[in-house]
Design a protein around this motif. Sequence first.
Motif, short mmCIF file in Angstrom:
data_model
loop_
_atom_site.label_atom_id
_atom_site.label_comp_id
_atom_site.label_asym_id
_atom_site.label_seq_id
_atom_site.Cartn_x
_atom_site.Cartn_y
_atom_site.Cartn_z
N ARG A 53 18.76 8.49 20.05
CA ARG A 53 18.57 9.78 19.39
C ARG A 53 17.10 10.18 19.56
O ARG A 53 16.32 10.13 18.61
N ILE A 111 13.68 12.32 20.02
CA ILE A 111 13.11 13.55 19.49
C ILE A 111 12.91 14.52 20.66
O ILE A 111 12.65 14.09 21.78
N ARG A 112 13.04 15.81 20.38
CA ARG A 112 12.77 16.79 21.44
C ARG A 112 11.28 16.86 21.68
O ARG A 112 10.49 16.96 20.74
N VAL A 113 10.88 16.84 22.93
CA VAL A 113 9.46 16.84 23.28
C VAL A 113 8.82 18.17 22.90
O VAL A 113 7.78 18.22 22.26
N SER A 114 9.44 19.24 23.28
CA SER A 114 8.92 20.57 22.98
C SER A 114 9.83 21.22 21.95
O SER A 114 11.05 21.26 22.13
N GLN A 115 9.23 21.69 20.86
CA GLN A 115 10.01 22.28 19.78
C GLN A 115 9.54 23.71 19.54
O GLN A 115 8.39 24.06 19.80
N GLU A 150 13.89 6.38 22.80
CA GLU A 150 13.32 7.05 21.63
C GLU A 150 11.80 6.93 21.59
O GLU A 150 11.11 7.91 21.30
N ALA A 173 10.27 9.18 24.17
CA ALA A 173 10.28 10.58 23.73
C ALA A 173 9.18 10.85 22.70
O ALA A 173 8.55 11.91 22.73
N ARG A 229 6.22 13.50 23.16
CA ARG A 229 5.98 14.52 22.13
C ARG A 229 4.51 14.49 21.70
O ARG A 229 3.87 15.54 21.57
N HIS A 243 2.43 15.99 24.39
CA HIS A 243 2.67 17.45 24.42
C HIS A 243 1.83 18.14 23.34
O HIS A 243 1.17 19.15 23.61
#
Length: 135
Positions: A21, A23-27, A88, A91, A95, A98
Motif C-alpha cells: 500500500r 503512498i502516492r509520490v505526488s499529491q 512502501e 514510495a 515522496r 519530491h
Amino acid sequence: MSSILFVSTVFLASCAGRDPRPIRVSQVGDNEKSCSTLETEMEYLDKDILERFPDASKTGSNAGLGVAGAFLIVPWFFMDFSKADEIEVSALIERYNHLLIIAQDKSCDTKRERLPTLKEMQRQAKEANKEKPAQ
C-alpha cells in the motif's frame, strides 16, 4: 503422501506476504504547501522511513526461516516473499525527495538533502555493518 505434503506446503507458502500500500509520490496540493508544511511532512516521512527500513530488508530473516524450515515445516509459513515493505519504503523515499524539490524550488530554508534509493540505503547499511568491529 510426501507429494501431498509438498504440494500443500508450496500452496500455503505462496500465500505468504501482503499486498503493498504505497503512498502516492505526488499529491494534489503539493505545490501550494507552505515551507513549514513541507518541512513538517518531510520530517514525518523521514521518521516513517527510519522505522520501516529494517522491515524492508527481509533477506536475513527469510534465510533463517528457510533453514529452520528444512528441519521443521512450520517456519516456512512465516516467510514473507512479498516485496510490500520495500515498495512502501521506496514510495516514502520518493515522496520525501519530491517534497524536497518543491521546497528547494520555493527557496525554503531547509537543511535537508536528497535521500538515496532504498537499494543504496541497504548497501550503505550492509557496508556499515561490515565495518563494525566484532565484540
